[in-house]
Scaffold this motif. Sequence first.
Motif, PDB file in Angstrom:
ATOM      1  N   PHE A   1       0.829  -1.199   0.000  1.00 28.75           N
ATOM      2  CA  PHE A   1       0.000   0.000   0.000  1.00 28.75           C
ATOM      3  C   PHE A   1       0.868   1.255   0.000  1.00 28.75           C
ATOM      4  O   PHE A   1       1.970   1.262   0.556  1.00 28.75           O
ATOM      5  CB  PHE A   1      -0.914   0.030   1.224  1.00 28.75           C
ATOM      6  N   THR A   2       0.337   2.331  -0.591  1.00 29.90           N
ATOM      7  CA  THR A   2       1.004   3.632  -0.585  1.00 29.90           C
ATOM      8  C   THR A   2       0.359   4.539   0.456  1.00 29.90           C
ATOM      9  O   THR A   2      -0.726   4.246   0.970  1.00 29.90           O
ATOM     10  CB  THR A   2       0.882   4.316  -1.956  1.00 29.90           C
ATOM     11  N   ASN A   3       1.003   5.663   0.757  1.00 30.85           N
ATOM     12  CA  ASN A   3       0.425   6.620   1.701  1.00 30.85           C
ATOM     13  C   ASN A   3      -0.959   7.097   1.275  1.00 30.85           C
ATOM     14  O   ASN A   3      -1.896   7.072   2.095  1.00 30.85           O
ATOM     15  CB  ASN A   3       1.354   7.822   1.877  1.00 30.85           C
ATOM     16  N   PRO A   4      -1.153   7.537   0.017  1.00 26.50           N
ATOM     17  CA  PRO A   4      -2.498   7.991  -0.372  1.00 26.50           C
ATOM     18  C   PRO A   4      -3.545   6.883  -0.289  1.00 26.50           C
ATOM     19  O   PRO A   4      -4.695   7.140   0.085  1.00 26.50           O
ATOM     20  CB  PRO A   4      -2.305   8.470  -1.815  1.00 26.50           C
ATOM     21  N   GLU A   5      -3.176   5.659  -0.622  1.00 26.83           N
ATOM     22  CA  GLU A   5      -4.130   4.551  -0.554  1.00 26.83           C
ATOM     23  C   GLU A   5      -4.574   4.295   0.881  1.00 26.83           C
ATOM     24  O   GLU A   5      -5.761   4.064   1.144  1.00 26.83           O
ATOM     25  CB  GLU A   5      -3.510   3.286  -1.148  1.00 26.83           C
ATOM     26  N   ILE A   6      -3.643   4.343   1.808  1.00 24.05           N
ATOM     27  CA  ILE A   6      -3.976   4.086   3.212  1.00 24.05           C
ATOM     28  C   ILE A   6      -4.816   5.224   3.777  1.00 24.05           C
ATOM     29  O   ILE A   6      -5.808   4.987   4.487  1.00 24.05           O
ATOM     30  CB  ILE A   6      -2.691   3.878   4.037  1.00 24.05           C
TER      31      ILE A   6
END
Length: 316
Positions: A277-282
């Motif tokens: 996961f990436t920061n924006p996704e989380i």
Amino acid sequence: MNFLKLFATVSVVGAALAGAAPQARAEDSSDPIRIVTNDWTSQIVLSNIVGQLLESLGNTVEYRSSDGQLQYTAMANNDMDFQVEVWEGSQSESFNKALQQGLVDLGAHTAVTREDWWYPEYVKEVCPGLPDWKALDACAEKFATAETGTKGRFVGPPAAWGKHYAERIQALKMNFQEVPVGQAATLWAELQSAYDRKEPIVLFNWTPNFIEAKFKGEFVEFPEFDAACFKDPAWGQNPDAIYDCGAPASGYLKKAASPAFETKWPGAFAVLKKVNFTNPEIAAAAAMVDVDGMSPEEAAEKWISDNEATWKAWVE
């Protein structure tokens, strides 16, 4: 998750998997994979995302709530099986200890983390010099409450999160007092209340988190983190104390598995190694619960529906 929701999720994932080559399920145990859940939103939603994906591929899943520190001992003992969010800033000590006992490091997400003191942007108007921690300490009385007297109030995280902020205050000789909350939701209630009245507040926050999409603010800049800060009193500004530093500014976010996982569920193990996961996704996953009012299960279903290109690579 009830049967109808599970059926709908399986249908969504199953349709997307048509023509793909998912990991073979035949060699996986029929025993349930026990996924750890903790007491903050993103971790619960991400746990449900991976759980629903594993269920759609033929595995059985159970969710087990656990303390943020004790979970790693339980996992090393094969009492729980998978953790999707291992935070460097608050869990590295217990995580590293469990690695010596057999816990498996499944690698890091693309997301980087930070966990530390944080304030909304308007606070800089009443406390010049921020984000420097010395400037914050000079403004301590502006953060004082009836509960803390002349000391500034720092709204801290639940005590079980193991942050050592009271020790940091003492080591840096700050005129502050930590007032920990019982659950993460109380942090956001305190922030919203202060924000509405534009009152000075400094509280525990972290990234990735839905807060960054809702409130503008900054982390307090403490002395730069070094591993010696937690072990060697001679390191840092106070030669007689540890914890005289901030948290890692770009910490890891990892995954972990029980020692028996790969042998019992090799297909699922291969999938979970690729989960990323990436920061924006989380942040977006957490916002579906904390801002939009969905349940974690509903948010996971929506995330799966909206992000096929991301998760399909994990299961192929």
